[in-house]
Write an enzyme that holds these catalytic residues in place. Structure first.
Site, PDB file in Angstrom:
ATOM      1  N   TYR A 101       0.864  -1.179   0.000  1.00  0.00           N
ATOM      2  CA  TYR A 101       0.000   0.000   0.000  1.00  0.00           C
ATOM      3  C   TYR A 101       0.901   1.229   0.000  1.00  0.00           C
ATOM      4  CZ  TYR A 101      -3.224   3.602   1.507  1.00  0.00           C
ATOM      5  OH  TYR A 101      -3.966   4.753   1.566  1.00  0.00           O
ATOM      6  N   GLU A 185      -3.124   7.505  -4.220  1.00  0.00           N
ATOM      7  CA  GLU A 185      -3.092   6.248  -3.487  1.00  0.00           C
ATOM      8  C   GLU A 185      -2.947   5.084  -4.462  1.00  0.00           C
ATOM      9  OE1 GLU A 185      -6.003   4.775  -0.072  1.00  0.00           O
ATOM     10  OE2 GLU A 185      -6.733   4.204  -2.053  1.00  0.00           O
TER      11      GLU A 185
END
Ligand code: GDP
Ligand code: MN
Length: 390
Positions: A101, A185
């Site tokens: 992530y 993101e």
């Protein structure tokens, strides 16, 4: 404003972040065709501006084009958290070894950005963050310093990402800054079986306050500054307003000035110094246009069209420093633009940086009588200034 995954993907690509090959379609039959072109086996992904598509059944693997058509039929029209799926992305499947992530988000309270990264990315990142916060690194980023290579390496190390991921973190920061984003993101950022690092998903939230300079994303409605509406307080003519509106509608940053040299450059800094150098050569810029990073043929054609529509322009100076968009691509853009734009004024081109020699060769091969090249910025400015003033 949030971007769709496929838009985020395009952006990432432009900044040198690897992404799977993909196409966006709005009909099951097109999904089949796209799968055929992509090699048969594909991932069919709902394009909606919300996360959790995987868990909602909006991301499905298809083994062959026929299956892609079926999955696309299932996903199109689906409701995911109140968002109706109107388009699907057909993507080349990736052999995932690890899911990470990575994100940058504006931390308004701290007056800084925050890098958030974890070696345990994927669909369960929320649970990881809630139950094992120590598995998620949160590193403040000083906006003035930004994410340098060293900082990217620091973030990767803190999150337990492999050192190769630092390069993506570095590039992702540039996406945030250059695109005026409040959030970028990537979840998952993956390492493939053969060690490549790829962005398998992307979320980008743009700062609406910066839309005036990121106008390519807005569905530009009718030009707000209608020619002739209200007194011309700024001294610019209605014609100028029209050109500025045209440029804006095409997503170009065009500014009218009062000299004779039209200027096209990539990047605000380069364009500003080009204005100075032209002034230093005794001419004055008639206008300037920043084509930014995407110096494609279409952008170049649109740009030349706008610049040449200004009757004050006597000569045009194209000053491009090739980076991610290499000079040969820019040169191809100019050559293609010459097909659609009727060139009536001399064009001086200076290409430097990535693939400059190849770019120059492309223009040499085209041998347009009104196009000439210069190797230095000063030389190009001097030539353009002379052509414009004599
Ligand atoms: P989200 O659920 O909305 O975040 O959608 P994602 O684009 O992140 O996709 C959901 C999940 O599908 C990802 O976390 C991956 O685990 C998986 N996925 C997507 N594309 C691929 C692929 O090409 N290969 C593999 N193995 N998994 C994929
Ligand atoms: Mn995701």
């Amino acid at each position: 404003m949030d971007l769709y995954e496929h838009q985020a993907r395009e952006l990432f690509k432009g900044y040198g972040i690897a992404v799977p090959d993909a196409a966006v379609v709005d009909h099951p039959r097109e999904a089949r065709r796209a799968a055929e072109l992509l090699g048969g086996r594909v991932v069919v992904k709902a394009q909606v501006k919300t996360g959790g598509r995987g868990k909602a059944g909006g991301v499905k693997l298809a083994d062959d084009p026929a299956a892609a058509e079926i999955k696309a039929r299932q996903i199109l029209g689906m409701d995911i958290k109140g968002h109706t799926v109107r388009r699907v992305m057909i993507a080349q499947p990736v052999d995932v070894r690890d899911e990470f992530y990575a994100s940058y988000v504006l931390d308004r309270a701290a007056g800084a950005f925050l890098a958030i990264a974890s070696a345990e990315g994927g669909m369960d990142i929320e649970e990881v963050a809630a139950n094992r916060p120590e598995a998620v690194a949160r590193i403040p980023v000083d906006p003035a310093e930004g994410v340098t290579e060293a900082k990217a390496a620091e973030i990767a190390a803190a999150a337990g990402l492999p050192p190769e991921a630092a390069d993506v973190l570095h590039r992702l920061w540039r996406v945030l800054v250059r695109e005026d984003a409040l959030l970028v993101e990537v979840n998952p950022l993956v390492r493939t079986a053969d060690g490549a690092i790829l962005a398998l998903d992307g979320k980008v939230t743009l700062d609406d306050n910066a839309r005036f300079r990121q106008s390519r994303w807005g569905e530009e409605s009718a030009a707000p500054d209608t020619p002739g509406a209200g007194p011309a307080a700024t001294g610019t003519s209605a014609g100028t307003d029209r050109l500025e509106a045209t440029a804006r509608a095409k997503g170009l940053n065009y500014v009218k000035l009062d000299g004779q040299v039209g200027i096209i450059g990539n990047g605000a800094g380069l364009v500003m110094s080009t204005l100075d150098v032209v002034a230093g050569q005794g001419a004055r810029p008639a206008n300037f246009l920043d084509i930014g990073g995407g110096a494609s043929a279409q952008v170049m054609a649109d740009g030349l069209d706008v610049i040449l529509s200004d009757p004050d322009v006597n000569a045009v100076l194209v000053n491009v420093f090739g980076g991610i968009t290499a000079c040969d691509a820019v040169a191809e853009g100019i050559v293609q633009a010459l097909e659609s734009v009727h060139l009536t004024k001399p064009l001086v081109v200076r290409l430097d940086g990535n693939n400059a020699a190849r770019g120059r060769a492309v223009l040499d091969a085209r041998a347009h009588p009104l196009v000439e090249q210069a190797t230095t910025m000063d030389g190009a400015a001097a030539r353009a200034a002379r052509l414009a003033t004599t």
